[in-house]
Design a protein around this motif. Structure first.
Motif, PDB file in Angstrom:
ATOM      1  N   HIS A  92     -13.300  -9.101  -5.466  1.00  0.00           N
ATOM      2  CA  HIS A  92     -14.289  -9.183  -4.047  1.00  0.00           C
ATOM      3  C   HIS A  92     -14.140  -8.217  -3.348  1.00  0.00           C
ATOM      4  O   HIS A  92     -13.048  -8.553  -2.205  1.00  0.00           O
ATOM      5  CB  HIS A  92     -14.483 -10.559  -3.913  1.00  0.00           C
ATOM      6  N   GLU A  93     -14.147  -7.128  -2.800  1.00  0.00           N
ATOM      7  CA  GLU A  93     -13.918  -6.794  -1.418  1.00  0.00           C
ATOM      8  C   GLU A  93     -14.056  -6.812  -0.395  1.00  0.00           C
ATOM      9  O   GLU A  93     -12.796  -6.204   0.422  1.00  0.00           O
ATOM     10  CB  GLU A  93     -15.112  -5.120  -1.812  1.00  0.00           C
ATOM     11  N   PRO A  94     -14.007  -7.709   0.327  1.00  0.00           N
ATOM     12  CA  PRO A  94     -14.079  -8.459   1.285  1.00  0.00           C
ATOM     13  C   PRO A  94     -13.031  -8.825   1.794  1.00  0.00           C
ATOM     14  O   PRO A  94     -12.364  -8.959   2.740  1.00  0.00           O
ATOM     15  CB  PRO A  94     -15.139  -9.825   2.030  1.00  0.00           C
ATOM     16  N   ASN A  95     -11.712  -9.285   0.343  1.00  0.00           N
ATOM     17  CA  ASN A  95     -10.870 -10.224   0.546  1.00  0.00           C
ATOM     18  C   ASN A  95      -9.361  -8.870   0.729  1.00  0.00           C
ATOM     19  O   ASN A  95      -9.107  -9.292   0.433  1.00  0.00           O
ATOM     20  CB  ASN A  95     -10.740 -10.819  -0.965  1.00  0.00           C
ATOM     21  N   HIS A  96     -10.103  -7.842   0.069  1.00  0.00           N
ATOM     22  CA  HIS A  96      -9.305  -7.124   0.081  1.00  0.00           C
ATOM     23  C   HIS A  96      -8.217  -6.955   1.493  1.00  0.00           C
ATOM     24  O   HIS A  96      -6.450  -6.571   1.486  1.00  0.00           O
ATOM     25  CB  HIS A  96      -9.515  -5.224   0.369  1.00  0.00           C
ATOM     26  N   GLY A  97      -8.862  -6.618   2.661  1.00  0.00           N
ATOM     27  CA  GLY A  97      -7.945  -6.728   4.205  1.00  0.00           C
ATOM     28  C   GLY A  97      -6.741  -8.782   4.024  1.00  0.00           C
ATOM     29  O   GLY A  97      -5.350  -7.208   4.508  1.00  0.00           O
ATOM     30  N   PHE A  98      -7.151  -9.359   3.326  1.00  0.00           N
ATOM     31  CA  PHE A  98      -6.251 -10.669   3.281  1.00  0.00           C
ATOM     32  C   PHE A  98      -5.393 -10.418   2.170  1.00  0.00           C
ATOM     33  O   PHE A  98      -4.060 -10.265   2.758  1.00  0.00           O
ATOM     34  CB  PHE A  98      -7.092 -11.983   2.807  1.00  0.00           C
ATOM     35  N   LEU A  99      -5.852  -9.532   1.081  1.00  0.00           N
ATOM     36  CA  LEU A  99      -4.485  -9.692  -0.240  1.00  0.00           C
ATOM     37  C   LEU A  99      -3.604  -8.016   0.121  1.00  0.00           C
ATOM     38  O   LEU A  99      -1.966  -8.545   0.039  1.00  0.00           O
ATOM     39  CB  LEU A  99      -4.952  -9.953  -0.860  1.00  0.00           C
ATOM     40  N   ARG A 100      -3.690  -7.125   0.682  1.00  0.00           N
ATOM     41  CA  ARG A 100      -3.840  -6.157   1.113  1.00  0.00           C
ATOM     42  C   ARG A 100      -2.682  -6.312   2.136  1.00  0.00           C
ATOM     43  O   ARG A 100      -1.240  -5.948   1.969  1.00  0.00           O
ATOM     44  CB  ARG A 100      -3.758  -4.722   1.783  1.00  0.00           C
ATOM     45  N   ALA A 101      -2.780  -7.212   3.363  1.00  0.00           N
ATOM     46  CA  ALA A 101      -1.438  -7.296   4.096  1.00  0.00           C
ATOM     47  C   ALA A 101      -0.656  -8.510   4.286  1.00  0.00           C
ATOM     48  O   ALA A 101       0.347  -8.830   4.713  1.00  0.00           O
ATOM     49  CB  ALA A 101      -2.623  -8.310   5.528  1.00  0.00           C
ATOM     50  N   LEU A 102      -0.801  -9.188   2.543  1.00  0.00           N
ATOM     51  CA  LEU A 102      -0.045 -10.211   2.350  1.00  0.00           C
ATOM     52  C   LEU A 102       1.059  -9.657   1.392  1.00  0.00           C
ATOM     53  O   LEU A 102       1.905  -9.361   1.683  1.00  0.00           O
ATOM     54  CB  LEU A 102      -0.256 -11.047   1.323  1.00  0.00           C
ATOM     55  N   TYR A 103       0.383  -8.959   0.468  1.00  0.00           N
ATOM     56  CA  TYR A 103       1.670  -8.338  -0.144  1.00  0.00           C
ATOM     57  C   TYR A 103       1.925  -7.106   0.844  1.00  0.00           C
ATOM     58  O   TYR A 103       3.208  -6.830   0.586  1.00  0.00           O
ATOM     59  CB  TYR A 103       0.454  -6.463  -0.734  1.00  0.00           C
ATOM     60  N   SER A 104       1.831  -6.746   1.807  1.00  0.00           N
ATOM     61  CA  SER A 104       2.888  -5.894   3.242  1.00  0.00           C
ATOM     62  C   SER A 104       3.823  -7.121   3.442  1.00  0.00           C
ATOM     63  O   SER A 104       4.713  -6.118   3.917  1.00  0.00           O
ATOM     64  CB  SER A 104       1.864  -4.954   4.334  1.00  0.00           C
ATOM     65  N   LEU A 105       2.919  -7.833   3.632  1.00  0.00           N
ATOM     66  CA  LEU A 105       4.086  -8.581   4.274  1.00  0.00           C
ATOM     67  C   LEU A 105       5.446  -8.929   3.472  1.00  0.00           C
ATOM     68  O   LEU A 105       6.070  -9.257   3.521  1.00  0.00           O
ATOM     69  CB  LEU A 105       3.222 -10.452   4.934  1.00  0.00           C
ATOM     70  N   GLY A 106       4.860  -8.949   1.821  1.00  0.00           N
ATOM     71  CA  GLY A 106       6.113  -9.537   0.964  1.00  0.00           C
ATOM     72  C   GLY A 106       6.846  -8.173   0.900  1.00  0.00           C
ATOM     73  O   GLY A 106       8.178  -8.045   1.059  1.00  0.00           O
ATOM     74  N   GLN A 107       6.160  -7.241   1.378  1.00  0.00           N
ATOM     75  CA  GLN A 107       7.608  -5.284   0.574  1.00  0.00           C
ATOM     76  C   GLN A 107       7.839  -5.322   1.881  1.00  0.00           C
ATOM     77  O   GLN A 107       9.417  -5.201   2.761  1.00  0.00           O
ATOM     78  CB  GLN A 107       6.933  -4.016   1.201  1.00  0.00           C
ATOM     79  N   ALA A 108       7.549  -5.619   3.726  1.00  0.00           N
ATOM     80  CA  ALA A 108       8.614  -5.671   4.560  1.00  0.00           C
ATOM     81  C   ALA A 108       9.413  -7.084   4.563  1.00  0.00           C
ATOM     82  O   ALA A 108      10.738  -6.689   4.723  1.00  0.00           O
ATOM     83  CB  ALA A 108       7.569  -6.210   6.049  1.00  0.00           C
ATOM     84  N   ALA A 109       8.941  -8.544   4.115  1.00  0.00           N
ATOM     85  CA  ALA A 109      10.139  -9.144   3.811  1.00  0.00           C
ATOM     86  C   ALA A 109      11.567  -9.182   3.051  1.00  0.00           C
ATOM     87  O   ALA A 109      12.281  -8.784   2.853  1.00  0.00           O
ATOM     88  CB  ALA A 109       9.203 -10.344   3.792  1.00  0.00           C
ATOM     89  N   ALA A 110      10.840  -7.840   2.025  1.00  0.00           N
ATOM     90  CA  ALA A 110      12.040  -7.667   1.037  1.00  0.00           C
ATOM     91  C   ALA A 110      13.046  -6.664   1.814  1.00  0.00           C
ATOM     92  O   ALA A 110      14.099  -6.798   1.464  1.00  0.00           O
ATOM     93  CB  ALA A 110      11.459  -7.271  -0.458  1.00  0.00           C
TER      94      ALA A 110
END
Length: 141
Positions: A92-110
């Protein structure tokens, strides 16, 4: 009608509403940094800022942008019926923003060695959509 195979205890997927003003502005070439002031509740805008910062080697800034996108996404999910668990499909394309932010947060936290946060984020991302991480990684290259 058979209900075999369906987990009746799992909540319905949460589908965030579209953000046509944001997506049209991005398609027209407007920069995420300019859109953040106009649409501060948009997880997509913050996710894009996080991705740009991380791609540029600005880990702390990327972490901060991703954290804002994650929290704005949580707010939006809750406003749309999410109770802290259940599917948030990447399809569902409108969910991309949240999921991409979450993914990036994981990358930055790592990148900053925040191991417990990485585990928590990885679990949440998997709980939202087990295919999201792979799909986002493809988009991110």
């Amino acid at each position: 009608m058979s209900i075999l195979g369906k987990n009746l205890m799992e909540p319905e997927p949460t589908l965030l509403p579209p953000e046509p003003e944001v997506t049209e502005s991005l398609a027209a070439g407007e920069e995420p940094v300019d859109l953040a002031a106009k649409h501060p509740t948009s997880s997509l805008v913050w996710a894009l800022l996080a991705e740009d910062a991380l791609d540029g080697g600005y880990t702390v800034e990327g972490y901060a942008y991703a954290r804002v996108g994650y929290h704005r996404g949580l707010d939006s999910l809750r406003q749309n019926g999410w109770k802290g668990t259940g599917p948030v499909p990447y399809s569902h394309e409108p969910n991309h923003g949240f999921l991409r932010a979450l993914y990036s947060l994981g990358q930055a936290a790592a990148a900053i060695g925040e191991e417990q946060e990485v585990l928590r984020i990885s679990k949440l991302l998997d709980d939202c959509d087990p295919s999201a991480e792979e799909q986002i990684a493809k988009v991110r290259g």
